[in-house]
Motif scaffolding. Structure first.
Motif, PDB file in Angstrom:
ATOM      1  N   HIS A 147       0.846  -1.202   0.000  1.00 21.69           N
ATOM      2  CA  HIS A 147       0.000   0.000   0.000  1.00 21.69           C
ATOM      3  C   HIS A 147       0.877   1.247   0.000  1.00 21.69           C
ATOM      4  CE1 HIS A 147      -3.471  -2.531   0.504  1.00 21.69           C
ATOM      5  NE2 HIS A 147      -2.922  -3.104   1.575  1.00 21.69           N
ATOM      6  N   LEU A 148       1.818   1.283  -0.930  1.00 17.81           N
ATOM      7  CA  LEU A 148       2.701   2.424  -1.115  1.00 17.81           C
ATOM      8  C   LEU A 148       2.696   2.799  -2.596  1.00 17.81           C
ATOM      9  CD1 LEU A 148       5.778   1.287   1.038  1.00 17.81           C
ATOM     10  CD2 LEU A 148       4.171   3.111   1.613  1.00 17.81           C
ATOM     11  N   PRO A 149       2.973   4.067  -2.907  1.00 15.48           N
ATOM     12  CA  PRO A 149       2.948   4.463  -4.324  1.00 15.48           C
ATOM     13  C   PRO A 149       4.114   3.926  -5.135  1.00 15.48           C
ATOM     14  CG  PRO A 149       3.599   6.310  -2.936  1.00 15.48           C
ATOM     15  CD  PRO A 149       3.172   5.223  -2.010  1.00 15.48           C
ATOM     16  N   ASP A 150       5.187   3.490  -4.462  1.00 15.99           N
ATOM     17  CA  ASP A 150       6.367   3.039  -5.195  1.00 15.99           C
ATOM     18  C   ASP A 150       7.331   2.378  -4.225  1.00 15.99           C
ATOM     19  OD1 ASP A 150       8.095   2.619  -7.302  1.00 15.99           O
ATOM     20  OD2 ASP A 150       8.498   4.742  -7.684  1.00 15.99           O
ATOM     21  N   LEU A 151       8.268   1.590  -4.765  1.00 15.27           N
ATOM     22  CA  LEU A 151       9.338   0.978  -3.984  1.00 15.27           C
ATOM     23  C   LEU A 151      10.603   0.934  -4.835  1.00 15.27           C
ATOM     24  CD1 LEU A 151       7.656  -2.168  -2.324  1.00 15.27           C
ATOM     25  CD2 LEU A 151       8.455  -0.106  -1.141  1.00 15.27           C
ATOM     26  N   PRO A 152      11.796   0.947  -4.204  1.00 19.97           N
ATOM     27  CA  PRO A 152      13.022   0.740  -4.974  1.00 19.97           C
ATOM     28  C   PRO A 152      13.114  -0.708  -5.444  1.00 19.97           C
ATOM     29  CG  PRO A 152      13.522   0.893  -2.632  1.00 19.97           C
ATOM     30  CD  PRO A 152      12.062   1.209  -2.778  1.00 19.97           C
ATOM     31  N   VAL A 153      13.653  -0.904  -6.630  1.00 21.33           N
ATOM     32  CA  VAL A 153      13.708  -2.229  -7.242  1.00 21.33           C
ATOM     33  C   VAL A 153      14.457  -3.220  -6.362  1.00 21.33           C
ATOM     34  CG1 VAL A 153      14.662  -3.545  -9.169  1.00 21.33           C
ATOM     35  CG2 VAL A 153      13.494  -1.381  -9.597  1.00 21.33           C
ATOM     36  N   GLY A 154      15.672  -2.849  -5.925  1.00 23.09           N
ATOM     37  CA  GLY A 154      16.524  -3.796  -5.218  1.00 23.09           C
ATOM     38  C   GLY A 154      15.876  -4.428  -4.001  1.00 23.09           C
ATOM     39  N   PRO A 155      15.505  -3.649  -2.992  1.00 25.01           N
ATOM     40  CA  PRO A 155      14.901  -4.234  -1.796  1.00 25.01           C
ATOM     41  C   PRO A 155      13.593  -4.977  -2.089  1.00 25.01           C
ATOM     42  CG  PRO A 155      15.641  -1.999  -1.344  1.00 25.01           C
ATOM     43  CD  PRO A 155      15.779  -2.207  -2.816  1.00 25.01           C
ATOM     44  N   ALA A 156      12.756  -4.440  -2.979  1.00 23.37           N
ATOM     45  CA  ALA A 156      11.473  -5.084  -3.270  1.00 23.37           C
ATOM     46  C   ALA A 156      11.673  -6.464  -3.864  1.00 23.37           C
ATOM     47  CB  ALA A 156      10.650  -4.209  -4.215  1.00 23.37           C
ATOM     48  N   LEU A 157      12.595  -6.585  -4.821  1.00 20.15           N
ATOM     49  CA  LEU A 157      12.808  -7.875  -5.457  1.00 20.15           C
ATOM     50  C   LEU A 157      13.656  -8.809  -4.604  1.00 20.15           C
ATOM     51  CD1 LEU A 157      13.303  -7.062  -9.246  1.00 20.15           C
ATOM     52  CD2 LEU A 157      11.324  -8.057  -8.109  1.00 20.15           C
ATOM     53  N   ALA A 158      14.580  -8.265  -3.826  1.00 18.59           N
ATOM     54  CA  ALA A 158      15.426  -9.128  -2.995  1.00 18.59           C
ATOM     55  C   ALA A 158      14.580  -9.958  -2.036  1.00 18.59           C
ATOM     56  CB  ALA A 158      16.441  -8.292  -2.224  1.00 18.59           C
ATOM     57  N   GLU A 159      13.498  -9.371  -1.497  1.00 15.34           N
ATOM     58  CA  GLU A 159      12.608 -10.109  -0.598  1.00 15.34           C
ATOM     59  C   GLU A 159      11.880 -11.241  -1.315  1.00 15.34           C
ATOM     60  OE1 GLU A 159       9.821  -7.552   1.237  1.00 15.34           O
ATOM     61  OE2 GLU A 159      11.294  -6.489   2.472  1.00 15.34           O
ATOM     62  N   ARG A 163      18.635 -11.880  -3.000  1.00 15.00           N
ATOM     63  CA  ARG A 163      19.543 -10.792  -3.353  1.00 15.00           C
ATOM     64  C   ARG A 163      20.441 -11.143  -4.534  1.00 15.00           C
ATOM     65  NH1 ARG A 163      19.469  -5.286  -2.561  1.00 15.00           N
ATOM     66  NH2 ARG A 163      21.069  -4.759  -4.085  1.00 15.00           N
ATOM     67  N   ALA A 164      20.811 -12.402  -4.692  1.00 18.03           N
ATOM     68  CA  ALA A 164      21.724 -12.767  -5.771  1.00 18.03           C
ATOM     69  C   ALA A 164      21.100 -12.518  -7.141  1.00 18.03           C
ATOM     70  CB  ALA A 164      22.138 -14.231  -5.635  1.00 18.03           C
ATOM     71  N   VAL A 165      19.807 -12.802  -7.299  1.00 17.08           N
ATOM     72  CA  VAL A 165      19.133 -12.525  -8.567  1.00 17.08           C
ATOM     73  C   VAL A 165      19.166 -11.032  -8.861  1.00 17.08           C
ATOM     74  CG1 VAL A 165      16.913 -12.575  -9.770  1.00 17.08           C
ATOM     75  CG2 VAL A 165      17.659 -14.560  -8.461  1.00 17.08           C
ATOM     76  N   VAL A 166      18.942 -10.236  -7.827  1.00 20.46           N
ATOM     77  CA  VAL A 166      18.984  -8.782  -8.002  1.00 20.46           C
ATOM     78  C   VAL A 166      20.374  -8.330  -8.426  1.00 20.46           C
ATOM     79  CG1 VAL A 166      18.787  -6.566  -6.804  1.00 20.46           C
ATOM     80  CG2 VAL A 166      17.103  -8.375  -6.374  1.00 20.46           C
ATOM     81  N   ASP A 167      21.413  -8.801  -7.717  1.00 19.60           N
ATOM     82  CA  ASP A 167      22.769  -8.326  -7.971  1.00 19.60           C
ATOM     83  C   ASP A 167      23.365  -8.885  -9.255  1.00 19.60           C
ATOM     84  OD1 ASP A 167      22.778  -6.826  -5.669  1.00 19.60           O
ATOM     85  OD2 ASP A 167      23.794  -8.341  -4.459  1.00 19.60           O
TER      86      ASP A 167
END
Length: 487
Positions: A147-159, A163-167
């Motif tokens: 319920h937020l208007p946006d999120l940074p890609v890294g933290p959102a996808l790392a969860e 994290r390895a897929v992100v990096d």
């Protein structure tokens, strides 16, 4: 009283956005309800085209900026077709790319969406066994809606994917597009289809699987599915042809003509620079965010304030020409470099292997290019050309695992502030700009700041700006005959 004709339109900026906007304004298929307007394009630099630029390297002109467009994009295809360049369209000879990870080149997995695989096994050989296990575990965790208007890609996808897929996958792909940091980029703006899934609490891998078809062995009888294309001679051909077409259509294109500010003049505008002032019925501002903020600050402060919040990344493109027999075989179309590798280059493109038109330039020469610089790492651009070249050559040799011959020719192109950063909240900033500008009739903005940094998206923003201008001029022409005049 007859409708006034001879409307004047000023386009500020002659990159691909400004040139495309001017071309679209003059195109026959829009119909303004009045004679075609007189269009003047003003460019501060001494040439048109912006980051679509070609330079002679190794005796041939090759691209030293953006090099391809999305084939499936209607706006890019419209521009190419309207310029009569359809017969010069060419596609990559190979799309086989790699990731330089942990000291070796690993094939870039197929069937991903900006590096996010459609299943845990879809990350290929890029991940270690432990990292693959993390991906499998993360993909099973249920997340609530956001319920937020946006999120940074890294933290959102790392969860959601580890994290390895992100990096190792997402960051080099996004970095190749935006030259940005994955932990700072907006998911809503850079990965909108995945953002929809994240916001709804849907599993990310399921969303990718619904969007990206499962990789299959190519069918030799099926027509090829093209993703990218360019023009024989490079994308640098497009602004040159655009420039010539605009002149043929009666436009006035002035280089070396910076704009300092735009002033309201009743229901018109005055475009002011050190060389004078031009009065206009409509204006398209097709400048990078900081410059656009400057010219709009005096009378559209809300838009200017939002534009100031858009950061820019700088980068350098190092183009090299090698003797074909000395350089030897190069694998595929090139490779990406994750930021966690802490290398100087972030990508390499084997241009002669990727583009048939480059390969055909010479039987004796091979061209390739590397890019350096990410958001927040502009220091590399301050180095002398020779040192930037040495850094690029050292990383290239390390990636290929062999000593390289001396290039027969090289070129270092710095793009200072060349890429806008779509940080968290970018969509809201763009909304603020367009809302503020939209309240002023006949004023529009266009460029890589708004709808995407690629060439195709930039052309799309230019066509949208042109429609605003043409609709305004049509309304002005129709509304000239007032009730009082009729009496």
């Amino acid at each position: 009283m007859q409708p006034r004709t001879g409307y004047v339109v000023v386009v500020v900026g002659a990159g691909i956005a400004g040139l495309s906007a001017a071309h679209a304004i003059l195109a026959d298929d829009h119909g303004a309800g009045a004679d075609a307007p007189r269009v003047t394009v003003l460019e501060a630099a001494d040439r048109v085209g912006g980051v679509l630029h070609g330079v002679e390297v190794g005796g041939q002109v090759v691209d030293v900026g953006a090099e391809s467009m999305l084939y499936g994009n209607d706006d890019a295809r419209w521009l190419v077709s309207s310029l009569g360049l359809d017969d010069r369209i060419t596609h990559p000879a190979t799309t086989s790319a790699s990731v330089w990870s942990r000291g070796r080149l690993v094939p870039l997995p197929k069937g991903t969406l900006m590096g996010v695989p459609r299943s845990p096994r879809g990350a290929g050989d890029v991940l270690t066994e432990d990292e693959a296990a993390d991906l499998r575990e993360a993909s099973t965790v249920q997340h609530p809606p956001v319920h937020l208007p946006d999120l940074p890609v890294g933290p959102a996808l790392a969860e959601r994917v580890g994290r390895a897929v992100v990096d190792r996958l997402v960051e080099p792909l996004l970095g190749g597009v935006y030259a940005g940091r994955v932990d700072d980029l907006s998911m809503r703006s850079t990965m909108p289809r995945l953002w929809t899934a994240v916001a709804a609490g849907e599993p990310v891998l399921d969303a990718v699987a619904a969007i990206v078809p499962e990789p299959r062995e190519p069918d030799p009888d099926a027509p090829p599915r093209h993703v990218f294309f360019t023009i024989e001679g490079g994308t640098n051909v497009v602004p040159r042809v655009l420039h010539d077409r605009l002149l043929a259509d009666g436009a006035d294109v002035r280089t070396g003509w910076p704009v300092e500010r735009i002033e309201p003049l009743g229901d018109r505008y005055r475009v002011v620079g050190p060389h004078g002032a031009i009065e206009a019925d409509a204006v398209v501002v097709a400048l990078p965010a900081p410059q656009a903020a400057g010219v709009l600050a005096a009378f559209v402060p809300a838009a200017a304030h939002a534009l100031v919040g858009v950061e820019l990344a700088s980068m350098a493109v190092v183009t090299m020409a090698f003797d074909r027999t000395e350089i030897g075989a190069l694998p595929g179309s090139g490779f990406l470099v994750p930021a966690v590798e802490r290398r100087d280059i972030k990508a390499a493109t084997f241009s002669s292997g990727k583009w048939p038109w480059v390969d055909a330039l010479s039987p004796d020469t091979v061209w390739l290019r590397t890019s350096l610089g990410r958001a927040g790492e502009a220091e590399v651009l301050d180095l002398p050309d020779e040192q930037i070249l040495d850094l690029a050559l050292a990383d290239l040799a390390a990636a290929l695992g062999r000593e390289l011959p001396t290039p027969v020719d090289t070129h270092v192109q710095r793009w200072v502030g060349g890429l806008p950063q779509y940080g968290v909240g970018h969509a809201d900033r763009v909304g603020t700009v367009r809302a503020a500008v939209g309240r002023l009739p006949g004023l529009a903005v266009a460029g890589a700041t708004y709808d995407g940094v690629g060439i195709a998206a930039t052309i799309g923003s230019a066509r949208a700006a042109a429609r605003i201008v043409r609709d305004h001029l049509a309304g002005a022409a129709a509304g000239t005959l007032t009730e009082g005049d009729a009496g």
